[in-house]
Design an enzyme around this catalytic site. Structure first.
Site, PDB file in Angstrom:
ATOM      1  N   THR A   1      -1.897   5.473   5.545  1.00 60.30           N
ATOM      2  CA  THR A   1      -2.659   4.765   6.184  1.00 60.30           C
ATOM      3  C   THR A   1      -3.391   3.210   5.626  1.00 60.30           C
ATOM      4  OG1 THR A   1      -4.050   6.153   5.365  1.00 60.30           O
ATOM      5  CG2 THR A   1      -3.175   6.337   7.954  1.00 60.30           C
TER       6      THR A   1
ATOM      7  N   GLU B   1       1.265  -1.299   0.418  1.00 56.53           N
ATOM      8  CA  GLU B   1       0.209  -0.258  -0.370  1.00 56.53           C
ATOM      9  C   GLU B   1       0.550   1.048  -0.073  1.00 56.53           C
ATOM     10  OE1 GLU B   1      -3.511   1.055   0.196  1.00 56.53           O
ATOM     11  OE2 GLU B   1      -2.324   3.067  -0.477  1.00 56.53           O
TER      12      GLU B   1
ATOM     13  N   GLY C   1     -24.608  14.750 -11.222  1.00 53.34           N
ATOM     14  CA  GLY C   1     -25.717  13.983 -10.023  1.00 53.34           C
ATOM     15  C   GLY C   1     -25.730  12.976 -10.072  1.00 53.34           C
TER      16      GLY C   1
ATOM     17  N   THR D   1      -6.355  -2.026  -6.625  1.00 57.64           N
ATOM     18  CA  THR D   1      -5.708  -0.969  -6.605  1.00 57.64           C
ATOM     19  C   THR D   1      -6.827   0.043  -7.048  1.00 57.64           C
ATOM     20  OG1 THR D   1      -5.247  -0.863  -8.980  1.00 57.64           O
ATOM     21  CG2 THR D   1      -3.265  -1.479  -7.749  1.00 57.64           C
TER      22      THR D   1
ATOM     23  N   HIS E   1     -43.007  -4.406  14.214  1.00 53.89           N
ATOM     24  CA  HIS E   1     -44.403  -3.038  14.457  1.00 53.89           C
ATOM     25  C   HIS E   1     -44.067  -2.701  15.433  1.00 53.89           C
ATOM     26  CE1 HIS E   1     -47.301  -0.303  13.506  1.00 53.89           C
ATOM     27  NE2 HIS E   1     -48.239  -0.588  14.320  1.00 53.89           N
TER      28      HIS E   1
HETATM   29  P1  FAD Z   1      -9.527   1.560  -2.918  1.00 56.02           P
HETATM   30  O1  FAD Z   1     -10.078   1.681  -1.661  1.00 56.02           O
HETATM   31  O2  FAD Z   1      -9.434   2.345  -4.044  1.00 56.02           O
HETATM   32  O3  FAD Z   1      -7.995   0.751  -2.772  1.00 56.02           O
HETATM   33  C1  FAD Z   1      -7.124   0.752  -3.795  1.00 56.02           C
HETATM   34  C2  FAD Z   1      -5.507   0.930  -2.406  1.00 56.02           C
HETATM   35  O4  FAD Z   1      -4.791   0.826  -3.532  1.00 56.02           O
HETATM   36  C3  FAD Z   1      -5.412   2.747  -2.523  1.00 56.02           C
HETATM   37  O5  FAD Z   1      -5.449   2.951  -0.828  1.00 56.02           O
HETATM   38  C4  FAD Z   1      -4.396   2.933  -2.932  1.00 56.02           C
HETATM   39  O6  FAD Z   1      -3.279   3.602  -2.765  1.00 56.02           O
HETATM   40  C5  FAD Z   1      -3.673   1.928  -3.205  1.00 56.02           C
HETATM   41  N1  FAD Z   1      -2.887   1.467  -4.693  1.00 56.02           N
HETATM   42  C6  FAD Z   1      -2.715   1.906  -5.811  1.00 56.02           C
HETATM   43  N2  FAD Z   1      -1.931   1.536  -6.543  1.00 56.02           N
HETATM   44  C7  FAD Z   1      -1.337   1.192  -6.264  1.00 56.02           C
HETATM   45  C8  FAD Z   1       0.150   0.606  -6.185  1.00 56.02           C
HETATM   46  N3  FAD Z   1       0.577   0.965  -7.433  1.00 56.02           N
HETATM   47  N4  FAD Z   1       1.309   0.758  -5.120  1.00 56.02           N
HETATM   48  C9  FAD Z   1       0.447   0.222  -3.934  1.00 56.02           C
HETATM   49  N5  FAD Z   1      -0.044   0.469  -3.370  1.00 56.02           N
HETATM   50  C10 FAD Z   1      -1.736   0.858  -4.685  1.00 56.02           C
HETATM   51  N6  FAD Z   1     -19.002   2.670  -1.500  1.00 56.02           N
HETATM   52  C11 FAD Z   1     -20.123   2.070  -1.177  1.00 56.02           C
HETATM   53  O7  FAD Z   1     -19.925   0.870  -0.862  1.00 56.02           O
HETATM   54  N7  FAD Z   1     -20.300   2.852   0.173  1.00 56.02           N
HETATM   55  C12 FAD Z   1     -20.409   4.236   0.454  1.00 56.02           C
HETATM   56  O8  FAD Z   1     -20.479   5.099   1.379  1.00 56.02           O
HETATM   57  C13 FAD Z   1     -19.359   4.901  -0.394  1.00 56.02           C
HETATM   58  N8  FAD Z   1     -19.052   5.779  -0.160  1.00 56.02           N
HETATM   59  C14 FAD Z   1     -17.647   6.850  -0.904  1.00 56.02           C
HETATM   60  C15 FAD Z   1     -17.359   8.223  -1.283  1.00 56.02           C
HETATM   61  C16 FAD Z   1     -16.837   8.786  -1.504  1.00 56.02           C
HETATM   62  C17 FAD Z   1     -16.228  10.162  -1.954  1.00 56.02           C
HETATM   63  C18 FAD Z   1     -15.328   7.763  -2.811  1.00 56.02           C
HETATM   64  C19 FAD Z   1     -14.786   8.632  -3.404  1.00 56.02           C
HETATM   65  C20 FAD Z   1     -15.986   6.478  -2.823  1.00 56.02           C
HETATM   66  C21 FAD Z   1     -17.115   5.926  -2.221  1.00 56.02           C
HETATM   67  N9  FAD Z   1     -17.167   4.511  -2.049  1.00 56.02           N
HETATM   68  C22 FAD Z   1     -18.430   3.991  -1.585  1.00 56.02           C
HETATM   69  C23 FAD Z   1     -16.858   3.612  -2.829  1.00 56.02           C
HETATM   70  C24 FAD Z   1     -15.427   2.786  -2.303  1.00 56.02           C
HETATM   71  O9  FAD Z   1     -14.228   3.526  -1.699  1.00 56.02           O
HETATM   72  C25 FAD Z   1     -15.108   1.980  -3.396  1.00 56.02           C
HETATM   73  O10 FAD Z   1     -15.824   0.887  -4.138  1.00 56.02           O
HETATM   74  C26 FAD Z   1     -13.968   1.095  -2.730  1.00 56.02           C
HETATM   75  O11 FAD Z   1     -13.505   2.235  -2.177  1.00 56.02           O
HETATM   76  C27 FAD Z   1     -12.998   0.162  -3.826  1.00 56.02           C
HETATM   77  O12 FAD Z   1     -12.298  -0.562  -3.350  1.00 56.02           O
HETATM   78  P2  FAD Z   1     -10.663  -1.011  -3.727  1.00 56.02           P
HETATM   79  O13 FAD Z   1     -10.526  -1.866  -2.368  1.00 56.02           O
HETATM   80  O14 FAD Z   1     -11.525  -1.993  -5.162  1.00 56.02           O
HETATM   81  O15 FAD Z   1     -10.156   0.663  -4.221  1.00 56.02           O
HETATM   82  P1  NAI Z   2     -21.626   9.097 -10.858  1.00 53.32           P
HETATM   83  O1  NAI Z   2     -21.276   8.073 -11.619  1.00 53.32           O
HETATM   84  O2  NAI Z   2     -21.834   8.188  -9.471  1.00 53.32           O
HETATM   85  O3  NAI Z   2     -22.232  10.403 -11.251  1.00 53.32           O
HETATM   86  C1  NAI Z   2     -21.640  11.139 -11.916  1.00 53.32           C
HETATM   87  C2  NAI Z   2     -22.389  11.917 -12.356  1.00 53.32           C
HETATM   88  O4  NAI Z   2     -21.598  12.804 -13.206  1.00 53.32           O
HETATM   89  C3  NAI Z   2     -23.321  10.833 -13.995  1.00 53.32           C
HETATM   90  O5  NAI Z   2     -24.825  11.511 -13.108  1.00 53.32           O
HETATM   91  C4  NAI Z   2     -23.030  11.694 -15.066  1.00 53.32           C
HETATM   92  O6  NAI Z   2     -24.347  10.774 -15.946  1.00 53.32           O
HETATM   93  C5  NAI Z   2     -22.963  13.013 -14.328  1.00 53.32           C
HETATM   94  N1  NAI Z   2     -22.044  13.478 -15.604  1.00 53.32           N
HETATM   95  C6  NAI Z   2     -20.653  12.521 -16.232  1.00 53.32           C
HETATM   96  N2  NAI Z   2     -19.734  13.573 -17.082  1.00 53.32           N
HETATM   97  C7  NAI Z   2     -20.215  14.991 -16.795  1.00 53.32           C
HETATM   98  C8  NAI Z   2     -20.463  16.046 -17.211  1.00 53.32           C
HETATM   99  N3  NAI Z   2     -19.603  16.336 -17.775  1.00 53.32           N
HETATM  100  N4  NAI Z   2     -20.905  17.481 -17.100  1.00 53.32           N
HETATM  101  C9  NAI Z   2     -21.795  17.551 -15.893  1.00 53.32           C
HETATM  102  N5  NAI Z   2     -22.216  15.913 -15.863  1.00 53.32           N
HETATM  103  C10 NAI Z   2     -21.539  14.208 -15.810  1.00 53.32           C
HETATM  104  O7  NAI Z   2     -20.084   9.396  -9.829  1.00 53.32           O
HETATM  105  P2  NAI Z   2     -19.818   9.845  -8.893  1.00 53.32           P
HETATM  106  O8  NAI Z   2     -20.792  10.301  -8.266  1.00 53.32           O
HETATM  107  O9  NAI Z   2     -18.375  10.547  -9.475  1.00 53.32           O
HETATM  108  O10 NAI Z   2     -19.402   8.202  -7.633  1.00 53.32           O
HETATM  109  C11 NAI Z   2     -18.168   7.568  -8.665  1.00 53.32           C
HETATM  110  C12 NAI Z   2     -19.256   5.865  -7.551  1.00 53.32           C
HETATM  111  O11 NAI Z   2     -17.839   6.167  -6.029  1.00 53.32           O
HETATM  112  C13 NAI Z   2     -19.794   6.244  -8.008  1.00 53.32           C
HETATM  113  O12 NAI Z   2     -19.976   5.628  -9.400  1.00 53.32           O
HETATM  114  C14 NAI Z   2     -19.758   5.049  -6.821  1.00 53.32           C
HETATM  115  O13 NAI Z   2     -19.317   3.684  -7.582  1.00 53.32           O
HETATM  116  C15 NAI Z   2     -18.705   5.046  -5.688  1.00 53.32           C
HETATM  117  N6  NAI Z   2     -19.397   6.137  -4.750  1.00 53.32           N
HETATM  118  C16 NAI Z   2     -20.362   5.720  -3.688  1.00 53.32           C
HETATM  119  C17 NAI Z   2     -21.210   5.764  -2.568  1.00 53.32           C
HETATM  120  C18 NAI Z   2     -21.906   5.058  -2.153  1.00 53.32           C
HETATM  121  O14 NAI Z   2     -22.034   4.102  -2.223  1.00 53.32           O
HETATM  122  N7  NAI Z   2     -22.692   5.572  -1.213  1.00 53.32           N
HETATM  123  C19 NAI Z   2     -20.767   7.173  -2.109  1.00 53.32           C
HETATM  124  C20 NAI Z   2     -19.457   7.680  -3.010  1.00 53.32           C
HETATM  125  C21 NAI Z   2     -19.296   6.993  -4.110  1.00 53.32           C
END
Ligand code: FAD
Ligand code: NAI
Length: 465
Positions: free
Chosen positions: A39, A35, A181, A141, A444
């Site tokens: 962290t 990683e 959105g 990754t 309920h």
């Molecule tokens: P990641 O969590 O992206 O982890 C990959 C790790 O690999 C990273 O720490 C990175 O530093 C490391 N890495 C990359 N390349 C290398 C390399 N070459 N060498 C060493 N380390 C490397 N999903 C939900 O289900 N519920 C949510 O509420 C939710 N909220 C989100 C809110 C936000 C703002 C964002 C951005 C995402 C959210 N997601 C949510 C999506 C979720 O975070 C991801 O789907 C999830 O983290 C994916 O897990 P992963 O293990 O595939 O990758």
């Molecule tokens: P998203 O794919 O959910 O939404 C992106 C939105 O941007 C779409 O509605 C798309 O039509 C629009 N868009 C694309 N290009 C655009 C442009 N040029 N101008 C205006 N609108 C445009 O992607 P988002 O919100 O960035 O989240 C990324 C991923 O992170 C999600 O796909 C989700 O899997 C994960 N995530 C999950 C959460 C959860 O499970 N609660 C919370 C946050 C993220």
């Protein structure tokens, strides 16, 4: 002497990678996890699921106190926002959970290799200055923010930010424009709106939340609009200039037409995420990406290269933490010679707004493509608990096969929809019919009774409607 340093090397310690590493170690495999972050926990714990939920939760309390929600129930308070303290609460949540993974690594004897990993060959990976060999390498990754050409993100400045920047703003913006959105735009837009920002959401498509059920998308927009978020649908952002602490966004109708500008003191770019494969040295092992930049795998998570598997956001499928975690468990089980199962047809998705928006399985539109269906809907307004709590918005919708009654999808907008959807996922995993749900006794008064009544509505016999 062992041929390799490790049985398994996992690259990336997000929910996919750290879970794979722990499960592999639990199954008796000598395991390391590379990683590059300071962290463990990946996007999810550091800059994703956890910090966003910390702010969503805190801002929800703030809004409940500031608006008429609590006053309505006889609780008069005048809240004062202490943003640094709220941000400290967010950081505490992150620190606690990321340290927790470090503890679990030690407990399960997973070696953390600190640094960026690059393949030398299929079984040899350079991590920082160290060379590590492993019988099986798992790429986990993850993903990072998709950039928008013409709109340059500068999280340090805090005017044009991505989700990482939007989590750490040091002041509440007066006007925040959210580009996209989708899930991030609506969750983080909600946080800052609740804390006092005017929020405008610019979405390229004609409706928000692509991929979700059509009725749900419409209802969700109605609810957010009522809460004060303004929407500009069918609108394409074409550029952004920053002057001091103000940004001017240029946009035009997606279908073509006159350009317009809009000013804001914060712009959030949230148009999706893309897989992290740069710098991994995939060329060295001859592993090609698909058109969407993802790594293709089979049901055992094997890539086209022997000894190299992949899971999580870097492979096709929804980019969700729980999907990555389940794949992490499954890939470790396959490597250990067991059968690892992930049912990709039953992966719930939840938007953690207020009310929450959740779904599992097919949308009504998708289900119709499979044949004849039946649909049952039940409004939260008619659910006694939601009504008592002054939470009238939303509904539950159950979609089943007209012939077999087998549940094909369940969708909900309700305050605890994320929790409610778990029973739908379990029901679908067991191949339940809508009748099975309808005849299951639900406590309920709970919001979950709306799931039962929506299932009853599939055959036209809910009680409270
Ligand atoms: P990641 O969590 O992206 O982890 C990959 C790790 O690999 C990273 O720490 C990175 O530093 C490391 N890495 C990359 N390349 C290398 C390399 N070459 N060498 C060493 N380390 C490397 N999903 C939900 O289900 N519920 C949510 O509420 C939710 N909220 C989100 C809110 C936000 C703002 C964002 C951005 C995402 C959210 N997601 C949510 C999506 C979720 O975070 C991801 O789907 C999830 O983290 C994916 O897990 P992963 O293990 O595939 O990758
Ligand atoms: P998203 O794919 O959910 O939404 C992106 C939105 O941007 C779409 O509605 C798309 O039509 C629009 N868009 C694309 N290009 C655009 C442009 N040029 N101008 C205006 N609108 C445009 O992607 P988002 O919100 O960035 O989240 C990324 C991923 O992170 C999600 O796909 C989700 O899997 C994960 N995530 C999950 C959460 C959860 O499970 N609660 C919370 C946050 C993220």
């Amino acid at each position: 002497m062992a041929e390799y340093d490790y049985d398994v090397l996992v690259i990336g310690a997000g929910p996919g990678g750290y879970v794979a590493a722990i499960r592999a170690a639990q199954l008796g495999l000598k395991t390391a996890c590379a990683e590059s972050r300071e962290t463990l926990g990946g996007t999810c714990l550091n800059v994703g699921c956890i910090p966003s939920k910390a702010l969503l939760h805190a801002s929800e309390y703030f809004e409940a106190a500031a608006g008429d929600h609590m006053a309505h129930m006889g609780i008069e308070v005048t809240p004062k926002l202490d943003l640094p303290k709220m941000q400290a609460h967010r950081q505490d949540a992150v620190d606690g959970l990321t340290k927790g993974i470090e503890f679990l690594f030690k407990k399960n004897k997973v070696d953390w290799k600190k640094g960026r990993a690059t393949f030398q060959d299929a079984h040899t990976v350079k991590v920082g200055d160290e060379t590590v060999t492993a019988r099986e390498v798992v790429i986990a990754t993850g993903s990072s923010v998709t950039p928008l050409p013409g709109v340059e993100v500068d999280n340090d400045k805090g005017v044009v930010v991505d989700s990482t920047g939007a989590l750490v703003l040091s002041k509440v913006p007066e006007h925040m424009i959210v580009i996209g959105g989708g899930v991030i735009g609506l969750e983080l837009g909600s946080v800052w709106r609740r804390l006092g920002a005017k929020v405008t959401c610019v979405e390229f498509l004609d409706e928000i939340l692509p991929g979700m059920d059509g009725d749900i998308r419409k209802e969700a927009r109605k609810v957010f609009k009522k809460q004060g978020i303004e929407f500009k649908l069918g609108t394409k952002v074409t550029g952004c200039t920053v002057s001091g602490d103000k940004a001017t966004l240029t946009m035009e109708p997606a279908a073509g037409g006159d350009a317009e500008t809009m000013e804001a003191d914060c712009v959030l770019v949230s148009i999706g995420r893309r897989p992290n494969t740069e710098g991994l040295g995939l060329d060295a092992i001859g592993l090609e990406l698909n058109k969407r930049g993802q790594i293709e795998v089979d049901h055992e998570f094997r890539t086209a290269v022997d000894g190299v598997r992949a899971i999580g956001d870097v492979i096709p499928g929804p980019m969700l933490a729980h999907k990555a975690e389940d794949e992490g468990i499954a890939v470790a089980e396959w490597i250990a010679g067991q059968t690892g199962i992930v049912n990709h047809d039953v992966i719930p998705s939840v938007v953690y707004t207020h009310p929450e928006i959740a779904g599992v399985g097919l949308t009504e539109e998708e289900a119709k493509e499979h044949g004849t269906i039946k649909v049952g809907k039940f409004p939260m307004m008619a659910n006694s608990r939601a009504k008592t709590n002054h939470e009238p918005d939303g509904f539950v919708k159950v979609i089943s096969d007209a012939e077999t009654d087998r549940v094909m999808g369940v969708w909900a907008i309700a305050v605890p929809a994320g929790t409610m959807i778990a029973e739908a996922a379990l029901a679908m995993e067991f191949g339940a019919t809508s009748e099975d749900i309808a005849y299951t006794c639900h406590a309920h008064p709970t919001h979950s009774e709306a799931v039962k009544e929506a299932a009853m509505a599939v055959t036209g016999k809910p009680i409270h409607m």
